[in-house]
Design a protein around this motif. Structure first.
Motif, PDB file in Angstrom:
ATOM      1  N   TYR A  82       0.847  -1.187   0.000  1.00 22.80           N
ATOM      2  CA  TYR A  82       0.000   0.000   0.000  1.00 22.80           C
ATOM      3  C   TYR A  82       0.886   1.242   0.000  1.00 22.80           C
ATOM      4  N   ASP A  83       1.375   1.582  -1.179  1.00 22.58           N
ATOM      5  CA  ASP A  83       2.300   2.689  -1.367  1.00 22.58           C
ATOM      6  C   ASP A  83       1.946   3.351  -2.690  1.00 22.58           C
ATOM      7  N   ASP A  87      -1.838   3.400  -3.336  1.00 23.32           N
ATOM      8  CA  ASP A  87      -2.651   4.026  -2.291  1.00 23.32           C
ATOM      9  C   ASP A  87      -3.579   5.097  -2.873  1.00 23.32           C
ATOM     10  N   VAL A  90      -6.411   3.292  -4.975  1.00 22.90           N
ATOM     11  CA  VAL A  90      -7.425   2.680  -4.107  1.00 22.90           C
ATOM     12  C   VAL A  90      -8.308   3.747  -3.472  1.00 22.90           C
ATOM     13  N   ASP A 208     -10.265  -4.451  -0.097  1.00 21.40           N
ATOM     14  CA  ASP A 208      -9.354  -3.604  -0.862  1.00 21.40           C
ATOM     15  C   ASP A 208      -7.964  -3.565  -0.230  1.00 21.40           C
ATOM     16  N   VAL A 209      -7.882  -3.288   1.077  1.00 20.88           N
ATOM     17  CA  VAL A 209      -6.590  -3.144   1.741  1.00 20.88           C
ATOM     18  C   VAL A 209      -6.605  -3.934   3.045  1.00 20.88           C
ATOM     19  N   THR A 211      -4.804  -4.024   6.618  1.00 23.50           N
ATOM     20  CA  THR A 211      -3.957  -3.175   7.470  1.00 23.50           C
ATOM     21  C   THR A 211      -3.443  -3.990   8.647  1.00 23.50           C
ATOM     22  N   ALA A 237      -3.983  -4.567  -1.684  1.00 29.07           N
ATOM     23  CA  ALA A 237      -2.737  -4.037  -1.133  1.00 29.07           C
ATOM     24  C   ALA A 237      -2.619  -4.370   0.346  1.00 29.07           C
ATOM     25  N   ARG A 238      -1.379  -4.405   0.815  1.00 29.62           N
ATOM     26  CA  ARG A 238      -1.067  -4.691   2.217  1.00 29.62           C
ATOM     27  C   ARG A 238      -0.238  -3.537   2.756  1.00 29.62           C
ATOM     28  N   THR A 239      -0.633  -3.013   3.912  1.00 31.76           N
ATOM     29  CA  THR A 239       0.159  -1.939   4.532  1.00 31.76           C
ATOM     30  C   THR A 239       1.379  -2.518   5.236  1.00 31.76           C
TER      31      THR A 239
END
Length: 244
Positions: A82-83, A87, A90, A208-209, A211, A237-239
């Motif tokens: 998640y960059d 980011d 999304v 979606d993400v 965290t 995405a993955r933080t």
């Protein structure tokens, strides 16, 4: 009807023509809506925890949190960190209804999953999007996780059920909360009215993400308690861990 084309005539299909990249506005040279240069520059997640997909220095490892408290889900399949620019894409999809961006990301996630299936990853029996609370759904007008699930279901030929899990508790937004607060926030937030539907099934949660994984853990635990055989998580995405 006169407005309908004759079967013998070719119909103009926009998606079959050369596209303009949604990220840089240059022609892609193909029917893809992202050019090869922008695709290669995306923050692909390579080295990650085998369980929760937390970014790690090396692959084939398990993070300390999963060792101490293993989550209820088995694994996370996620293509990106998640960059930037994921980011931003999304956020525009989720909060500004930029659905073509969400569709682009969904198609690429589908390609990642199909590649993993071809390599031997077990296909799930059912896709379940993470549900939104009614109030938030009314405010936003759509559930981005449900849209992703249906796009993936069509591409991968997997069934989708966005009504199987109910969000029965209105909770504050998870953004800005730490892991412990997120878990407290989600206590008794979900219900499974027909648990027999998931008995013995391999379920994939769609979001979606990811965290902290608190939402995915709460849903996976509910499904496992109802008799689900396995619960995986598919997301965009993955933080990273705060500070990394």
């Amino acid at each position: 009807m006169r407005c309908q084309p004759n079967n013998g005539h070719q119909v103009y299909i926009w998606l079959k023509n050369v596209q303009t990249c949604l990220l840089c506005d240059e022609q892609t040279g193909s029917i893809s809506s992202i050019c090869a240069a922008c695709e290669s520059d995306l923050p692909w997640l390579i080295d990650q925890c085998d369980h929760c997909a937390l970014p790690l220095p090396l692959s084939g490892m398990t993070c300390a949190q999963c060792i101490r408290q293993p989550p209820a889900f088995s694994q996370v399949i996620v293509p990106w960190l998640y960059d930037f620019p994921i980011d931003a894409l999304v956020t525009r999809f989720k909060h500004q209804a930029k659905w073509p961006l969400g569709r682009l990301l969904g198609e690429m996630l589908g390609q990642t999953l199909q590649h993993r299936f071809d390599e031997g990853l077990e296909r799930p029996d059912l896709l379940l999007p993470v549900p939104l609370a009614r109030k938030r759904l009314r405010q936003r007008g759509y559930n981005q996780a449900a849209m992703l699930a249906h796009w993936l279901g069509d591409a991968l030929r997997l069934p989708v059920d966005e009504r199987l899990i109910k969000r029965i508790k209105e909770t504050p937004a998870q953004q800005g909360l730490d892991a412990k607060a997120r878990k407290r926030n989600l206590r008794d937030a979900f219900a499974l009215p027909t648990p027999a539907r998931v008995f013995g099934q391999h379920i994939a949660l769609i979001d979606d993400v990811l965290t902290t994984g608190a939402t995915a853990h709460a849903l996976a635990r509910l499904l496992i308690q109802a008799g689900a055989r396995q619960v995986d998580v598919y997301c965009l995405a993955r933080t990273a861990r705060p500070g990394d």
